[in-house]
Design an enzyme around this catalytic site. Structure first.
Site, short mmCIF file in Angstrom:
data_model
loop_
_atom_site.label_atom_id
_atom_site.label_comp_id
_atom_site.label_asym_id
_atom_site.label_seq_id
_atom_site.Cartn_x
_atom_site.Cartn_y
_atom_site.Cartn_z
N GLU A 65 1.54 -0.47 -5.04
CA GLU A 65 0.62 0.61 -5.36
C GLU A 65 1.45 1.89 -5.39
OE1 GLU A 65 -3.23 3.11 -3.78
OE2 GLU A 65 -1.63 2.52 -2.43
N ASP A 117 0.83 -1.20 0.00
CA ASP A 117 0.00 0.00 0.00
C ASP A 117 0.87 1.26 0.00
OD1 ASP A 117 -2.75 1.05 0.41
OD2 ASP A 117 -1.96 1.77 2.31
C1 GLC Z 1 -4.25 3.18 -0.38
C2 GLC Z 1 -5.49 2.33 -0.44
C3 GLC Z 1 -6.66 3.12 0.10
C4 GLC Z 1 -6.36 3.55 1.51
C5 GLC Z 1 -5.03 4.28 1.60
C6 GLC Z 1 -4.59 4.43 3.03
O1 GLC Z 1 -4.30 4.26 -1.25
O2 GLC Z 1 -5.71 1.87 -1.73
O3 GLC Z 1 -7.84 2.39 0.04
O4 GLC Z 1 -7.38 4.40 1.98
O5 GLC Z 1 -4.01 3.60 0.93
O6 GLC Z 1 -4.11 3.21 3.52
#
Ligand code: GLC
Length: 563
Positions: free
Chosen positions: A243, A201
């Site tokens: 991500e 993440d």
């Molecule tokens: C990422 C996730 C999202 C979350 C954020 C904080 O962007 O995809 O859903 O709110 O991280 O962890």
């Protein structure tokens, strides 16, 4: 060392345990329910599941606010249930990756509680503090419009703490070696329980420098190598899918020029340009996005997606392009989010139009990378815009037309099921689509089967074929003397195109259609002429009649090393 590059020709399915299937009847999905549905997922042809956070959490950001990294939230079951689940996956040859959310913890995590309790707490330096309110406290919010600042005053320790996301998600001080060691320990723990890796993440924020004096954070890319090394020392074929919504010029920093950092990243750049192409009917910016994200180490791979659990982020398009997408797919303010995106599911964005849905998914399956589906996409589920922020697209899976979509036996469900309108569970559900050979579900299953039989996409090199038609995208992949061609017409009008494949001699004379009997032969000059209906998609294997023979060489060998 390359152990097994399974992710090069995988099909991912992302789901959250709480919204998938409730077995114990308390209104919340759980591991027992999910385990019962593994044959369904297997039947679709999925080869890897990405599980969203399921660890203990106050649940204020759908589990992305973790209060204990080494457990399972009691609403979803126990660690025992988790292991039963991974075992069930292994029996079916399905791999599991889980979210690794280590940019921040929940403010209810024991580390943070301890850190704020006293300035000399041993966990104090696990977070990011300031005695005074930093001048940039009102900058850098990830959720503008909802999140007011990135620094919040803590009344207990009379100081300010940093949070890139919501104020209940204090950032971990990831530069602290103790925090880094703990991150490795978390990875080791879940690897030991049977996972094949992590969807990491918010990676750019994890590796960024943090602190009251940091105006322009710098990325500490070496951290990525440390994560990767540890991962592969422990389990050779484990991966990290990052991500990281970053500019293409930094992609190689994330992959590592020697392929020594992240194995996979989501291709946000292609995603945004793909939506622009769908909205405008102009594929040229998408083709440019594919070219600029083409360089990557041989072992690295893009994750290709349409919609995910967050908003469709259009932040990197030009203002004009963004407005084109808004106008077409999310015209109402209520459909938009954080000044940059659209929060709807794909089916309602495309007006439930089956032709456009097939076109969009066909693109996702054939663009360079590994497709990542989201639960419910296979039956074209809708959204509930009365729910706040991103929750509108996180409603429970619609299994049947029984009360509450067959998701739970309880009167109430954690998130409300969609029971009204064209996407209500009476119309859109698995049981109904299973019985209909022409349903979205059965179409998806057929496409996934075919996608897996075309390893050239994941392994090969691609060339964009000039069609001189801005609405038509033609991509050729070559791998081990095999070629495949995918042609998509993004226009609502039929289009006629002529092109040469650019292969030597007569190699490209025959186009064998993989989905219908509609094959094609080149003319005497070696040119192909195609009449494409509106939103048409064509999957071809290139070659003469000996193609079947050649297929048998690669069928048994799709996971081998690249040539
Ligand atoms: C990422 C996730 C999202 C979350 C954020 C904080 O962007 O995809 O859903 O709110 O991280 O962890």
């Amino acid at each position: 060392m390359i152990d097994d590059l399974w992710y090069k020709n995988a099909v991912f399915y992302c789901l959250s345990v709480g919204s998938f299937m409730d077995a114990d009847g308390d209104g919340c999905g759980d591991f027992k329910g999910l385990t019962r549905r593994l044959d369904y997922i297997h039947g679709l042809g999925i080869t890897a599941i990405w599980l969203m956070p399921f660890q203990p959490s106050p649940g204020k950001d759908d589990g992305y606010d973790i209060s204990d990294y080494y457990g399972v939230d009691p609403r979803y079951g126990t660690l025992g249930d988790f292991v039963e689940f991974t075992h069930g996956c292994h029996q079916r040859g399905i791999r599991v990756i889980i979210d690794l959310v280590v940019n921040h913890t929940s403010d209810q995590h024991a580390w943070f509680k301890d850190a704020r309790s006293a300035r000399d707490s041993r966990y104090r330096d696990w977070y990011v503090w300031s005695d005074k309110k930093p001048p940039n406290a009102n900058k850098g919010m990830v959720f503008p419009g909802v999140q007011k600042s990135t620094w919040t005053h803590d009344t207990t320790s009379k100081s300010w703490f940093f949070h890139r996301f919501y104020d209940f998600q204090p950032d971990l001080n990831t530069s602290n070696p103790y925090v880094q060691a703990e991150i490795l320990k978390i990875m080791g723990f879940w690897l030991q329980l049977g996972v094949s890796g992590f969807r990491m993440d918010a990676v750019p924020f994890v590796i960024a420098t943090k602190g009251p004096k940091v105006n322009k954070p710098t990325e500490q890319y070496d951290m990525l190598r440390a994560f990767r090394e540890f991962l592969q020392w422990r389990k050779g074929d484990a991966i990290i899918l990052a991500e990281a919504n970053v500019l293409p010029e930094t992609d190689m920093e994330y992959f590592g020029s020697d392929g020594d950092r992240m194995q996979m990243m989501f291709n946000f750049h292609v995603n945004q340009n793909l939506f622009y192409a769908l909205a405008s009917g102009d594929v040229r910016p998408l083709a440019a996005a594919m070219k600029v994200t083409k360089p990557r180490p041989a072992t690295a791979q893009w994750g290709l997606f349409l919609r995910n659990h967050d908003e469709l982020d259009l932040g990197r398009l030009t203002e004009e392009q963004r407005q084109t997408v808004f106008a077409k797919f999310g015209p109402d303010k209520d459909m938009q989010l954080y000044d940059r995106g659209i929060r709807r599911r794909l089916a309602p964005m495309l007006g439930g139009d089956r032709r456009r849905l097939e076109l969009a998914y066909s693109l996702m399956y054939t663009l360079p990378g590994t497709p990542v589906l989201r639960y419910g996409d296979e039956i074209a589920m809708g959204d509930d815009l009365t729910l706040p922020e991103r929750n509108c697209a996180r409603t429970p899976m619609q299994w049947s037309n029984e009360p509450r979509a067959g998701f739970t036996k309880s009167e109430k469900s954690k998130n409300p099921v969609i029971d009204k309108g064209p996407y209500g569970y009476n119309h859109v559900n698995v049981a109904k689509q299973r019985r209909d050979p022409n349903s979205m579900l059965n179409w998806t299953e057929r496409m996934i089967r075919m996608r897996k039989e075309v390893p050239e996409i994941g392994w090969g090199d691609f060339t964009i074929i000039a069609t001189r038609n801005p609405a038509v995208l033609a991509i050729r992949y070559d791998w081990r003397n095999n070629s495949v061609l995918f042609v998509h017409n993004l226009d609502e009008q039929p289009r006629e195109v002529s092109f040469a494949l650019g292969l030597d001699g007569k190699q490209g004379d025959h186009l064998i259609n993989l989905l219908t009997e509609d094959h094609n032969r080149a003319d005497a000059q070696g040119k192909h002429h195609l009449m494409l209906e509106a939103y048409a998609y064509r999957w071809y294997r290139v070659g003469g009649l000996d193609y079947l023979l050649r297929r048998s060489d690669i069928d048994s060998d799709t996971d081998a090393h690249p040539a």
